[in-house]
Design an enzyme around this catalytic site. Structure first.
Site, PDB file in Angstrom:
ATOM      1  N   HIS A  97      -7.561  -4.611  10.049  1.00 25.71           N
ATOM      2  CA  HIS A  97      -7.250  -4.338   8.644  1.00 25.71           C
ATOM      3  C   HIS A  97      -5.949  -5.025   8.222  1.00 25.71           C
ATOM      4  O   HIS A  97      -5.062  -5.272   9.029  1.00 25.71           O
ATOM      5  CB  HIS A  97      -7.251  -2.832   8.331  1.00 25.71           C
ATOM      6  CG  HIS A  97      -6.097  -2.029   8.840  1.00 25.71           C
ATOM      7  ND1 HIS A  97      -6.231  -0.995   9.743  1.00 25.71           N
ATOM      8  CD2 HIS A  97      -4.768  -2.074   8.547  1.00 25.71           C
ATOM      9  CE1 HIS A  97      -5.055  -0.455   9.972  1.00 25.71           C
ATOM     10  NE2 HIS A  97      -4.145  -1.089   9.267  1.00 25.71           N
ATOM     11  N   GLU A 137      -9.833  -1.598   5.207  1.00 26.38           N
ATOM     12  CA  GLU A 137     -10.493  -1.336   6.479  1.00 26.38           C
ATOM     13  C   GLU A 137     -11.724  -2.246   6.642  1.00 26.38           C
ATOM     14  O   GLU A 137     -12.187  -2.855   5.673  1.00 26.38           O
ATOM     15  CB  GLU A 137     -10.933   0.140   6.522  1.00 26.38           C
ATOM     16  CG  GLU A 137      -9.777   1.135   6.414  1.00 26.38           C
ATOM     17  CD  GLU A 137      -8.952   1.256   7.704  1.00 26.38           C
ATOM     18  OE1 GLU A 137      -9.033   0.363   8.580  1.00 26.38           O
ATOM     19  OE2 GLU A 137      -8.216   2.248   7.821  1.00 26.38           O
ATOM     20  N   ASP A 146       0.832  -1.197   0.000  1.00 28.26           N
ATOM     21  CA  ASP A 146       0.000   0.000   0.000  1.00 28.26           C
ATOM     22  C   ASP A 146       0.874   1.256   0.000  1.00 28.26           C
ATOM     23  O   ASP A 146       2.108   1.171   0.141  1.00 28.26           O
ATOM     24  CB  ASP A 146      -0.967   0.001   1.199  1.00 28.26           C
ATOM     25  CG  ASP A 146      -0.290  -0.411   2.510  1.00 28.26           C
ATOM     26  OD1 ASP A 146       0.950  -0.376   2.586  1.00 28.26           O
ATOM     27  OD2 ASP A 146      -1.003  -0.756   3.450  1.00 28.26           O
ATOM     28  N   ASN A 196      -7.906  -2.735  14.149  1.00 34.09           N
ATOM     29  CA  ASN A 196      -9.304  -3.008  13.776  1.00 34.09           C
ATOM     30  C   ASN A 196      -9.398  -4.189  12.794  1.00 34.09           C
ATOM     31  O   ASN A 196     -10.440  -4.401  12.197  1.00 34.09           O
ATOM     32  CB  ASN A 196      -9.956  -1.748  13.193  1.00 34.09           C
ATOM     33  CG  ASN A 196      -9.271  -1.266  11.916  1.00 34.09           C
ATOM     34  OD1 ASN A 196      -8.359  -1.918  11.408  1.00 34.09           O
ATOM     35  ND2 ASN A 196      -9.707  -0.133  11.395  1.00 34.09           N
TER      36      ASN A 196
HETATM   37  C1  GLP Z   1      -0.711   0.347   8.426  1.00 32.45           C
HETATM   38  C2  GLP Z   1      -0.292  -0.437   7.194  1.00 32.45           C
HETATM   39  C3  GLP Z   1      -0.498  -1.910   7.409  1.00 32.45           C
HETATM   40  C4  GLP Z   1       0.137  -2.328   8.711  1.00 32.45           C
HETATM   41  C5  GLP Z   1      -0.546  -1.611   9.851  1.00 32.45           C
HETATM   42  C6  GLP Z   1      -0.008  -1.995  11.218  1.00 32.45           C
HETATM   43  O1  GLP Z   1      -2.068   0.604   8.446  1.00 32.45           O
HETATM   44  N1  GLP Z   1      -0.999  -0.033   6.034  1.00 32.45           N
HETATM   45  O2  GLP Z   1       0.066  -2.627   6.323  1.00 32.45           O
HETATM   46  O3  GLP Z   1      -0.003  -3.704   8.874  1.00 32.45           O
HETATM   47  O4  GLP Z   1      -0.334  -0.217   9.666  1.00 32.45           O
HETATM   48  O5  GLP Z   1       1.158  -1.269  11.464  1.00 32.45           O
HETATM   49  P1  GLP Z   1       2.081  -1.537  12.701  1.00 32.45           P
HETATM   50  O6  GLP Z   1       2.826  -2.777  12.395  1.00 32.45           O
HETATM   51  O7  GLP Z   1       2.978  -0.344  12.787  1.00 32.45           O
HETATM   52  O8  GLP Z   1       1.192  -1.693  13.893  1.00 32.45           O
END
Ligand code: GLP
Length: 247
Positions: free
Chosen positions: A135, A140, A66, A133
């Protein structure tokens, strides 16, 4: 099938073994990398192994999950920048072997179509984190399991959670380009990483709940080759539910 490995160092070693196995079997493998804080220890371990000459990424290719809408790849807060800095650079994956979503593409919808073509060549292993949440990438809650790469609006809680990566909440983009859930499920193998108590509920819903768009990560139950590595805190709900534990 979903294999769950719980622990700290052991789980990271399992994840690194999996990545190394994929690259050993196919040196020009395409690897999908997640950003965020969670996979950092995995990437550090892979970089250590590369330094030690135990794994060679020189022929591997990298794709992204992403990207924030509007951010150019050289923007310090873009995911492309983060991936080069923290993953592909340390692993020695050549720049010309990296094809990431362009957040600043003049036509973002066309960029998503282009990216589907890139991914259609095949992703050998996709590394994923999970949002609080539920995702995955920027899919989402409410996202259809068949969704493809597209422009998405970010949940306020996601913008808040990711705020530390960007200067202020106001600077955090409200939209992103993201692989869809259906796109992610086409990767040959998937490695999901969860760390910390804040991810426990999402991980439990993803692995033990029904496959439900309310928890996009639950769609991973439809894939036949998923490895989940989690620390004790993130796996707390799984333990209570009597889930598989192996370290
Ligand atoms: C973002 C990214 C996701 C990632 C998520 C969790 O939303 N788009 O790909 O998995 O954050 O991030 P973290 O590992 O920093 O908790």
């Amino acid at each position: 099938m979903i294999r769950v490995v719980v622990g700290a160092d052991d789980a990271i070693a399992t994840g690194a073994n999996l990545v190394a196995e994929v690259v050993a079997a196919r040196p020009d493998a395409t690897l999908g990398f997640a950003t965020g804080a969670t996979p950092a220890p995995l990437y550090a371990e892979l970089a250590r192994r590369r330094q030690a000459g135990l794994v060679d990424f020189s022929r591997a290719h990298a794709v992204a999950l992403d990207e924030y809408l509007g951010l150019a790849p050289d923007h310090a807060d873009s995911y492309a920048h983060q991936l080069h800095r923290e993953v592909t650079g340390p692993l020695g994956i050549a720049r010309e072997h990296c094809d990431f979503l362009r957040g600043d593409a003049p036509d973002p919808d066309e960029e998503c179509v282009r990216y589907e073509r890139v991914l259609a060549r095949g992703v050998d292993l996709q590394v994923l984190g999970i949002g609080r949440n539920g995702h995955i990438a920027f899919n989402e809650p409410g996202t259809d399991v068949a969704s493809r790469t597209r422009v998405v609006q970010l949940a306020p809680s996601t913008r808040q959670a990711n705020r530390g990566l960007l200067s202020t909440l106001a600077d955090t983009p409200e939209a992103a380009l993201s692989q869809g859930v259906g796109t992610i499920l086409e990767a040959r193998r998937i490695l999901l990483i969860a760390r910390g108590a804040a991810k426990a509920e999402a991980l439990e819903r993803a692995l033990r709940g029904p496959v439900d768009p309310a928890c996009p990560a639950s769609a991973l139950q439809l894939h036949d080759d998923v490895t989940v590595i989690a620390d004790e805190e993130a796996a707390a709900g799984l333990a209570q539910a009597g889930a598989i534990r192996s370290t």
